[in-house]
Design an enzyme around this catalytic site. Sequence first.
Site, PDB file in Angstrom:
ATOM      1  N   LYS A   1       0.792  -1.202   0.000  1.00  0.00           N
ATOM      2  CA  LYS A   1       0.000   0.000   0.000  1.00  0.00           C
ATOM      3  C   LYS A   1       0.839   1.273   0.000  1.00  0.00           C
ATOM      4  O   LYS A   1       0.380   2.329  -0.431  1.00  0.00           O
ATOM      5  CB  LYS A   1      -0.898  -0.008   1.255  1.00  0.00           C
ATOM      6  CG  LYS A   1      -1.978  -1.080   1.193  1.00  0.00           C
ATOM      7  CD  LYS A   1      -2.798  -1.121   2.494  1.00  0.00           C
ATOM      8  CE  LYS A   1      -2.345  -2.340   3.249  1.00  0.00           C
ATOM      9  NZ  LYS A   1      -3.130  -2.628   4.453  1.00  0.00           N
ATOM     10  N   GLY A   2       2.041   1.162   0.517  1.00  0.00           N
ATOM     11  CA  GLY A   2       2.863   2.349   0.773  1.00  0.00           C
ATOM     12  C   GLY A   2       3.088   3.282  -0.407  1.00  0.00           C
ATOM     13  O   GLY A   2       3.242   4.480  -0.226  1.00  0.00           O
TER      14      GLY A   2
ATOM     15  N   GLU B   1       7.640   2.577  -5.872  1.00  0.00           N
ATOM     16  CA  GLU B   1       7.653   2.094  -4.495  1.00  0.00           C
ATOM     17  C   GLU B   1       7.916   3.247  -3.526  1.00  0.00           C
ATOM     18  O   GLU B   1       8.518   4.259  -3.896  1.00  0.00           O
ATOM     19  CB  GLU B   1       8.739   0.992  -4.408  1.00  0.00           C
ATOM     20  CG  GLU B   1       9.126   0.511  -3.037  1.00  0.00           C
ATOM     21  CD  GLU B   1       8.042  -0.244  -2.295  1.00  0.00           C
ATOM     22  OE1 GLU B   1       6.917   0.263  -2.202  1.00  0.00           O
ATOM     23  OE2 GLU B   1       8.346  -1.336  -1.761  1.00  0.00           O
ATOM     24  N   ASP B   2       7.473   3.089  -2.303  1.00  0.00           N
ATOM     25  CA  ASP B   2       7.659   4.159  -1.321  1.00  0.00           C
ATOM     26  C   ASP B   2       9.094   4.286  -0.849  1.00  0.00           C
ATOM     27  O   ASP B   2       9.661   5.368  -0.827  1.00  0.00           O
ATOM     28  CB  ASP B   2       6.705   3.968  -0.120  1.00  0.00           C
ATOM     29  CG  ASP B   2       6.779   2.588   0.518  1.00  0.00           C
ATOM     30  OD1 ASP B   2       7.598   1.751   0.106  1.00  0.00           O
ATOM     31  OD2 ASP B   2       5.981   2.334   1.449  1.00  0.00           O
TER      32      ASP B   2
ATOM     33  N   ASP C   1      14.759  -0.174   1.577  1.00  0.00           N
ATOM     34  CA  ASP C   1      15.409  -0.301   2.875  1.00  0.00           C
ATOM     35  C   ASP C   1      16.468  -1.411   2.753  1.00  0.00           C
ATOM     36  O   ASP C   1      17.572  -1.149   2.277  1.00  0.00           O
ATOM     37  CB  ASP C   1      14.297  -0.631   3.885  1.00  0.00           C
ATOM     38  CG  ASP C   1      14.750  -0.638   5.330  1.00  0.00           C
ATOM     39  OD1 ASP C   1      15.707   0.058   5.654  1.00  0.00           O
ATOM     40  OD2 ASP C   1      14.123  -1.344   6.149  1.00  0.00           O
TER      41      ASP C   1
ATOM     42  N   LYS D   1      17.087   4.213   2.051  1.00  0.00           N
ATOM     43  CA  LYS D   1      17.919   4.157   3.265  1.00  0.00           C
ATOM     44  C   LYS D   1      19.119   3.262   2.942  1.00  0.00           C
ATOM     45  O   LYS D   1      19.113   2.074   3.252  1.00  0.00           O
ATOM     46  CB  LYS D   1      17.134   3.514   4.411  1.00  0.00           C
ATOM     47  CG  LYS D   1      16.113   4.410   5.079  1.00  0.00           C
ATOM     48  CD  LYS D   1      15.669   3.804   6.398  1.00  0.00           C
ATOM     49  CE  LYS D   1      14.237   3.391   6.346  1.00  0.00           C
ATOM     50  NZ  LYS D   1      13.735   2.840   7.622  1.00  0.00           N
TER      51      LYS D   1
ATOM     52  N   PHE E   1      13.095   5.165  11.173  1.00  0.00           N
ATOM     53  CA  PHE E   1      11.810   4.669  10.684  1.00  0.00           C
ATOM     54  C   PHE E   1      10.884   5.851  10.418  1.00  0.00           C
ATOM     55  O   PHE E   1      10.600   6.642  11.306  1.00  0.00           O
ATOM     56  CB  PHE E   1      11.180   3.692  11.670  1.00  0.00           C
ATOM     57  CG  PHE E   1      10.102   2.870  11.023  1.00  0.00           C
ATOM     58  CD1 PHE E   1      10.430   1.728  10.294  1.00  0.00           C
ATOM     59  CD2 PHE E   1       8.774   3.258  11.096  1.00  0.00           C
ATOM     60  CE1 PHE E   1       9.436   0.989   9.651  1.00  0.00           C
ATOM     61  CE2 PHE E   1       7.775   2.527  10.455  1.00  0.00           C
ATOM     62  CZ  PHE E   1       8.116   1.384   9.740  1.00  0.00           C
ATOM     63  N   VAL E   2      10.431   5.958   9.182  1.00  0.00           N
ATOM     64  CA  VAL E   2       9.621   7.114   8.796  1.00  0.00           C
ATOM     65  C   VAL E   2       8.188   6.702   8.468  1.00  0.00           C
ATOM     66  O   VAL E   2       7.934   5.571   8.056  1.00  0.00           O
ATOM     67  CB  VAL E   2      10.249   7.869   7.600  1.00  0.00           C
ATOM     68  CG1 VAL E   2      11.552   8.532   8.002  1.00  0.00           C
ATOM     69  CG2 VAL E   2      10.468   6.952   6.397  1.00  0.00           C
TER      70      VAL E   2
ATOM     71  N   ASP F   1       3.495   3.612   6.581  1.00  0.00           N
ATOM     72  CA  ASP F   1       2.779   3.359   7.829  1.00  0.00           C
ATOM     73  C   ASP F   1       3.677   2.782   8.914  1.00  0.00           C
ATOM     74  O   ASP F   1       4.766   2.265   8.653  1.00  0.00           O
ATOM     75  CB  ASP F   1       1.662   2.338   7.588  1.00  0.00           C
ATOM     76  CG  ASP F   1       2.228   0.925   7.413  1.00  0.00           C
ATOM     77  OD1 ASP F   1       3.119   0.739   6.571  1.00  0.00           O
ATOM     78  OD2 ASP F   1       1.793   0.011   8.150  1.00  0.00           O
TER      79      ASP F   1
ATOM     80  N   ARG G   1      -0.534   6.701   7.344  1.00  0.00           N
ATOM     81  CA  ARG G   1      -0.406   6.770   5.882  1.00  0.00           C
ATOM     82  C   ARG G   1      -0.968   8.083   5.334  1.00  0.00           C
ATOM     83  O   ARG G   1      -0.603   8.532   4.253  1.00  0.00           O
ATOM     84  CB  ARG G   1      -1.173   5.611   5.225  1.00  0.00           C
ATOM     85  CG  ARG G   1      -0.589   4.240   5.472  1.00  0.00           C
ATOM     86  CD  ARG G   1      -1.199   3.241   4.496  1.00  0.00           C
ATOM     87  NE  ARG G   1      -1.006   1.858   4.915  1.00  0.00           N
ATOM     88  CZ  ARG G   1       0.087   1.142   4.635  1.00  0.00           C
ATOM     89  NH1 ARG G   1       1.076   1.683   3.977  1.00  0.00           N
ATOM     90  NH2 ARG G   1       0.177  -0.108   5.027  1.00  0.00           N
TER      91      ARG G   1
HETATM   92  P1  IMP Z   1      12.900  -3.676   2.218  1.00  0.00           P
HETATM   93  O1  IMP Z   1      12.392  -4.960   1.649  1.00  0.00           O
HETATM   94  O2  IMP Z   1      13.637  -3.896   3.511  1.00  0.00           O
HETATM   95  O3  IMP Z   1      13.700  -2.843   1.256  1.00  0.00           O
HETATM   96  O4  IMP Z   1      11.682  -2.875   2.700  1.00  0.00           O
HETATM   97  C1  IMP Z   1      10.857  -2.239   1.880  1.00  0.00           C
HETATM   98  C2  IMP Z   1       9.495  -2.086   2.494  1.00  0.00           C
HETATM   99  O5  IMP Z   1       9.549  -1.978   3.921  1.00  0.00           O
HETATM  100  C3  IMP Z   1       8.886  -0.814   2.012  1.00  0.00           C
HETATM  101  O6  IMP Z   1       8.074  -1.091   0.916  1.00  0.00           O
HETATM  102  C4  IMP Z   1       8.081  -0.342   3.196  1.00  0.00           C
HETATM  103  O7  IMP Z   1       6.779  -0.836   3.099  1.00  0.00           O
HETATM  104  C5  IMP Z   1       8.741  -0.933   4.392  1.00  0.00           C
HETATM  105  N1  IMP Z   1       9.602   0.045   5.078  1.00  0.00           N
HETATM  106  C6  IMP Z   1      10.940   0.076   5.113  1.00  0.00           C
HETATM  107  N2  IMP Z   1      11.394   1.118   5.828  1.00  0.00           N
HETATM  108  C7  IMP Z   1      10.299   1.770   6.248  1.00  0.00           C
HETATM  109  C8  IMP Z   1      10.100   2.954   7.042  1.00  0.00           C
HETATM  110  O8  IMP Z   1      11.020   3.638   7.508  1.00  0.00           O
HETATM  111  N3  IMP Z   1       8.800   3.296   7.277  1.00  0.00           N
HETATM  112  C9  IMP Z   1       7.748   2.580   6.797  1.00  0.00           C
HETATM  113  N4  IMP Z   1       7.890   1.490   6.044  1.00  0.00           N
HETATM  114  C10 IMP Z   1       9.151   1.072   5.790  1.00  0.00           C
HETATM  115 MG    MG Z   2       6.138  -0.741   0.640  1.00  0.00          MG
END
Ligand code: IMP
Ligand code: MG
Length: 171
Positions: free
Chosen positions: A38-39, A94-95, A98, A126, A147-148, A154, A160
């Site tokens: 959803k992000g 994508e939002d 990470d 990040k 964490f944002v 969310d 959100r």
């Molecule tokens: P990754 O798989 O670790 O790169 O994470 C990506 C997903 O984790 C993103 O699509 C977000 O939904 C969630 N996410 C990662 N960091 C944050 C944050 O700081 N705030 C909120 N959601 C996050």
């Molecule tokens: Mg996401």
Amino acid sequence: MNLLLDAVQLQGRIITLAAEIERDYPPDEEIHLVGVLKGGFMFMADLIRAMSSRVTLDFIAVSSYQQSTRSTGEVRLLKDVDTRLEGRHVIIVEDIVDTGLTLTYLQDILRARAPKTLRTACLLSKPSRRLIDVRVEYIGFTIEDKFVVGYGLDFAERFRNLPHIAVLDQG
Ligand code: IMP
Ligand code: MG
């Protein structure tokens, strides 16, 4: 919560990003944006309104977090796209990137559908948390390991709706 990026900063950057994207594609060729639910929904909504070329859109839903601020490392596909990607210029929207696990997973499954090109646009990155060196062609803002929330992002489904990005206090 502390403000990190206000609505004006977000809009300004997204307009620039949309122009960068449009410069990279032949003007007469359609760009198909695949938003990650959803992000990514708010970023998608603003990005697409800042574009004037031929665009279509679809959404995909994945889940990687179980009400936690740390990734579980497990990515699940909750909803697939509705239309074929073969031969199309696809951009994943994508939002945040990470660890890179979610986007690596998405890029792998979408690449398997033989799009003409596959690129990724992320509002936030990040880099200090990266576990996989995933390729992201368009990044809005690079941020620290905090964490944002807000602007689609969310914490346990909350925040959100904020029109800005804020750092969640983790006491
Ligand atoms: P990754 O798989 O670790 O790169 O994470 C990506 C997903 O984790 C993103 O699509 C977000 O939904 C969630 N996410 C990662 N960091 C944050 C944050 O700081 N705030 C909120 N959601 C996050
Ligand atoms: Mg996401």
